[in-house]
Design an enzyme around this catalytic site. Structure first.
Site, PDB file in Angstrom:
ATOM      1  N   SER A 145       0.853  -1.187   0.000  1.00  0.00           N
ATOM      2  CA  SER A 145       0.000   0.000   0.000  1.00  0.00           C
ATOM      3  C   SER A 145       0.889   1.238   0.000  1.00  0.00           C
ATOM      4  O   SER A 145       2.004   1.209   0.547  1.00  0.00           O
ATOM      5  CB  SER A 145      -0.896   0.015   1.246  1.00  0.00           C
ATOM      6  OG  SER A 145      -1.537   1.273   1.399  1.00  0.00           O
ATOM      7  N   TYR A 158      -1.040  -0.778  10.402  1.00  0.00           N
ATOM      8  CA  TYR A 158      -1.229  -1.087   8.979  1.00  0.00           C
ATOM      9  C   TYR A 158      -0.021  -0.622   8.156  1.00  0.00           C
ATOM     10  O   TYR A 158       0.486  -1.367   7.310  1.00  0.00           O
ATOM     11  CB  TYR A 158      -2.498  -0.412   8.487  1.00  0.00           C
ATOM     12  CG  TYR A 158      -2.874  -0.740   7.060  1.00  0.00           C
ATOM     13  CD1 TYR A 158      -3.418  -1.976   6.733  1.00  0.00           C
ATOM     14  CD2 TYR A 158      -2.712   0.201   6.048  1.00  0.00           C
ATOM     15  CE1 TYR A 158      -3.781  -2.276   5.431  1.00  0.00           C
ATOM     16  CE2 TYR A 158      -3.075  -0.084   4.740  1.00  0.00           C
ATOM     17  CZ  TYR A 158      -3.603  -1.321   4.433  1.00  0.00           C
ATOM     18  OH  TYR A 158      -3.957  -1.612   3.130  1.00  0.00           O
ATOM     19  N   LYS A 162       2.560  -2.970   5.926  1.00  0.00           N
ATOM     20  CA  LYS A 162       2.720  -2.797   4.490  1.00  0.00           C
ATOM     21  C   LYS A 162       4.150  -2.375   4.135  1.00  0.00           C
ATOM     22  O   LYS A 162       4.668  -2.738   3.069  1.00  0.00           O
ATOM     23  CB  LYS A 162       1.707  -1.770   3.969  1.00  0.00           C
ATOM     24  CG  LYS A 162       0.260  -2.241   4.073  1.00  0.00           C
ATOM     25  CD  LYS A 162       0.015  -3.512   3.274  1.00  0.00           C
ATOM     26  CE  LYS A 162      -1.447  -3.913   3.248  1.00  0.00           C
ATOM     27  NZ  LYS A 162      -1.707  -5.109   2.414  1.00  0.00           N
TER      28      LYS A 162
END
Length: 249
Positions: A145, A158, A162
């Site tokens: 991401s 998160y 990533k």
């Protein structure tokens, strides 16, 4: 349309909805035999399998929590039994979010995201790589991401997961390149999904102002890149390719 992946087999983790579903569909349209993994929503998984079959593909769904080692071994064994022992393409797409400011983030929310997004990719890739090494062929595509590259307030877990995928991708590319196994990552930006559909109008406008192209991306636009890497990217490995509408330009 040319079936560029005719005769190939592909496993897409988290392939029952969203970007994973779009990737699975495009791989099937390109001719690959596609397995998808899901955690608990069998209805969505069955609907995706039906969609892939309607597009002319052969597909199967496998229940698996990619953060659990024994479950992953079962997933890969089930997939190989179904395909006759071959896996050509792995798309590590399974991922979750547990957003919150760092000061309020629980250990459980940190662990859940890292276990699924990063450890899950490690576990599935390790299991799959054994077959790819034996057959001296493989394409591994990790869905990272842009948040892993630029960070985002309220998403420390998160973003860390990533960003970890990027380091994992580059390291594995060095390890496996001599066996004709290519490893790359795609880094989507703001892609239209259930999450973006649920954003308030003010927040949508804020995000859109950051995008040179002036719109959110479509899942199919990520899927198209994955299919290219699987089919045509024969001299591309260790790369992170953004699909972000220019947000990191």
């Amino acid at each position: 349309m040319t079936r560029r992946l005719e005769g190939r087999t592909a496993l897409v983790t988290g392939g029952s909805r969203g970007i994973g579903r779009a990737i699975a569909l495009e791989l099937a349209i390109a001719g690959a035999r596609v397995g998808i993994s899901y955690v608990s929503n069998a209805t969505a998984a069955d609907a995706t399998v039906a969609e892939l079959e309607a597009a002319g593909g052969e597909a199967r769904a496998f229940a698996c929590d990619v953060g659990e080692g024994e479950a992953v071994e079962g997933l890969v064994k089930g997939f190989l039994d179904w395909t006759g022992g071959r896996i050509d393409i792995l798309v590590n797409n399974a991922g979750i979010t547990r957003d919150g400011l760092l000061m309020r983030m629980s250990d459980a929310d940190w662990d859940a995201v890292l276990d699924t997004n990063l450890k899950g990719t490690f576990l599935v890739t390790r299991a799959v790589s054994r077959s790819m090494i034996k057959q001296r062929f493989g394409r591994i595509i990790n869905v990272s991401s842009v948040v892993g590259l630029m960070g985002n307030a309220g998403q420390a877990n998160y973003a860390a997961s990533k960003a970890g995928l990027i380091g994992f991708t580059k390291s594995l590319a060095k390890e496996l390149g001599s066996r004709n196994i290519l490893v790359n990552a795609v880094a989507p930006g703001f892609i239209r999904s259930e999450m973006t559909d649920g954003l308030g109008d003010d927040l949508k406008r804020k995000y859109l102002e950051q995008l040179p192209v002036g719109r959110f991306g479509e899942p199919q636009e990520v899927a198209a890149l994955v299919v290219f890497l699987a089919a045509e990217g024969t001299y591309i490995t260790g790369q992170v390719i953004n699909v972000d509408g220019g947000i990191l330009t």
